[in-house]
Design a protein around this motif. Structure first.
Motif, PDB file in Angstrom:
ATOM      1  N   ALA A 185       0.819  -1.129  -0.154  1.00 19.01           N
ATOM      2  CA  ALA A 185       0.083  -0.125   0.189  1.00 19.01           C
ATOM      3  C   ALA A 185       0.992   1.176   0.053  1.00 19.01           C
ATOM      4  CB  ALA A 185      -0.808   0.046   1.304  1.00 19.01           C
ATOM      5  N   GLU A 186       1.858   0.981   0.659  1.00 21.14           N
ATOM      6  CA  GLU A 186       2.847   2.307   0.860  1.00 21.14           C
ATOM      7  C   GLU A 186       3.532   2.642  -0.389  1.00 21.14           C
ATOM      8  OE1 GLU A 186       4.954   5.384   3.402  1.00 21.14           O
ATOM      9  OE2 GLU A 186       3.190   3.734   3.686  1.00 21.14           O
ATOM     10  N   VAL A 198       2.433   1.665  -3.607  1.00 19.66           N
ATOM     11  CA  VAL A 198       1.314   2.220  -4.421  1.00 19.66           C
ATOM     12  C   VAL A 198       1.056   3.788  -4.312  1.00 19.66           C
ATOM     13  CG1 VAL A 198      -1.155   1.916  -5.100  1.00 19.66           C
ATOM     14  CG2 VAL A 198       0.347   0.083  -5.029  1.00 19.66           C
ATOM     15  N   GLN A 199       1.084   4.059  -2.960  1.00 19.43           N
ATOM     16  CA  GLN A 199       0.773   5.407  -2.620  1.00 19.43           C
ATOM     17  C   GLN A 199       1.832   6.161  -2.947  1.00 19.43           C
ATOM     18  OE1 GLN A 199      -0.025   6.219   1.574  1.00 19.43           O
ATOM     19  NE2 GLN A 199      -0.253   8.320   1.307  1.00 19.43           N
ATOM     20  N   ASP A 200       2.947   5.839  -2.921  1.00 17.33           N
ATOM     21  CA  ASP A 200       4.328   6.829  -3.374  1.00 17.33           C
ATOM     22  C   ASP A 200       4.559   6.747  -4.986  1.00 17.33           C
ATOM     23  OD1 ASP A 200       4.896   6.701  -0.546  1.00 17.33           O
ATOM     24  OD2 ASP A 200       6.852   5.412  -0.775  1.00 17.33           O
ATOM     25  N   ARG A 201       3.881   5.669  -5.535  1.00 19.29           N
ATOM     26  CA  ARG A 201       3.802   5.805  -6.882  1.00 19.29           C
ATOM     27  C   ARG A 201       2.668   6.779  -7.511  1.00 19.29           C
ATOM     28  NH1 ARG A 201       4.302   0.046  -8.534  1.00 19.29           N
ATOM     29  NH2 ARG A 201       6.348   0.074  -7.696  1.00 19.29           N
ATOM     30  N   ASP A 202       1.456   6.697  -6.815  1.00 18.72           N
ATOM     31  CA  ASP A 202       0.490   7.624  -7.065  1.00 18.72           C
ATOM     32  C   ASP A 202       1.096   9.152  -7.055  1.00 18.72           C
ATOM     33  OD1 ASP A 202      -1.949   8.150  -8.043  1.00 18.72           O
ATOM     34  OD2 ASP A 202      -2.424   8.694  -5.861  1.00 18.72           O
ATOM     35  N   GLU A 203       1.517   9.207  -5.888  1.00 23.36           N
ATOM     36  CA  GLU A 203       1.944  10.864  -5.499  1.00 23.36           C
ATOM     37  C   GLU A 203       2.944  11.131  -6.607  1.00 23.36           C
ATOM     38  OE1 GLU A 203       3.373  10.593  -1.330  1.00 23.36           O
ATOM     39  OE2 GLU A 203       1.181  10.341  -0.704  1.00 23.36           O
ATOM     40  N   ARG A 236       1.074  12.000  -9.655  1.00 21.53           N
ATOM     41  CA  ARG A 236       0.537  13.414  -9.363  1.00 21.53           C
ATOM     42  C   ARG A 236       1.396  14.426  -9.755  1.00 21.53           C
ATOM     43  NH1 ARG A 236      -1.549  12.985  -3.942  1.00 21.53           N
ATOM     44  NH2 ARG A 236      -1.822  15.016  -4.121  1.00 21.53           N
TER      45      ARG A 236
END
Length: 189
Positions: free
Chosen positions: A119-120, A122-127, A130
């Motif tokens: 999850a971390e 995926v969140q880093d990649r999404d950020e 963006r």
């Protein structure tokens, strides 16, 4: 075009360039010239002598491994090495803070979800996506100085020289660019 550099800067540039070609002698000279300053910079960031020593060793090892990435037309060898040192020291502080926060939550018996590496990630990649979208949305005059400073490690003066703009103009554009970048990210990028 590189700006006029001191004899010391030119010597360091030469040693780093020779290091990129595999010269152990040049690396030794570079190490002897910069390792103390790298350790000092790391100490100012991490505020622990043993951690600063470790950061300095990691940085100098990274210099040996990645010397071929050095571009003397973009920055001096000293600026390049110090940028690596600063990034590594900040990463060390963040890592220590994250570990401390995790330990505190565990000690408090926190009911938060356990750390989830996927999850971390995926969140880093999404950020990151963006951030790149927002950066791409900036006009070239705002985007390029930010990229040179934050991704290439150039100082204000080096960015100004690379773009043939006055340092005040570069600082204004970077401030404006960061402000617009923040607005874009807060709006969901």
């Amino acid at each position: 075009m590189p700006r006029d550099r001191s004899a010391d800067d030119r010597r360091l540039d030469g040693w780093l360039t020779a290091t990129a070609r595999g010269s152990e002698e040049a690396f030794t000279l570079l190490y002897d010239s910069l390792s103390g300053s790298v350790r000092g910079l790391a100490l100012r960031v991490v505020r622990d002598a043993s951690q600063a020593e470790e950061v300095a060793q990691e940085v100098m090892l990274e210099v040996w491994r990645t010397a071929a990435r050095f571009r003397p037309e973009r920055a001096s060898a000293k600026a390049w090495v110090f940028a690596l040192a600063h990034h590594r020291a900040v990463d060390r502080v963040r890592s220590a803070q994250a570990a401390s926060d995790r330990d505190r939550r565990v000690a408090e018996g926190s009911s938060e979800r356990p750390f989830d590496m996927v999850a971390e990630l995926v969140q880093d990649r999404d950020e990151r996506r963006r951030l790149y979208r927002c950066l791409a949305a900036l006009g070239r005059d705002l985007r390029v100085p930010l990229v040179l400073a934050y991704y290439e490690g150039l100082t204000y003066d080096e960015v100004a020289h690379a773009l043939s703009k006055p340092p005040g103009t570069v600082k204004t554009r970077m401030r404006t660019g960061l402000h617009r970048l923040r607005e874009c990210l807060e709006a969901g990028g």
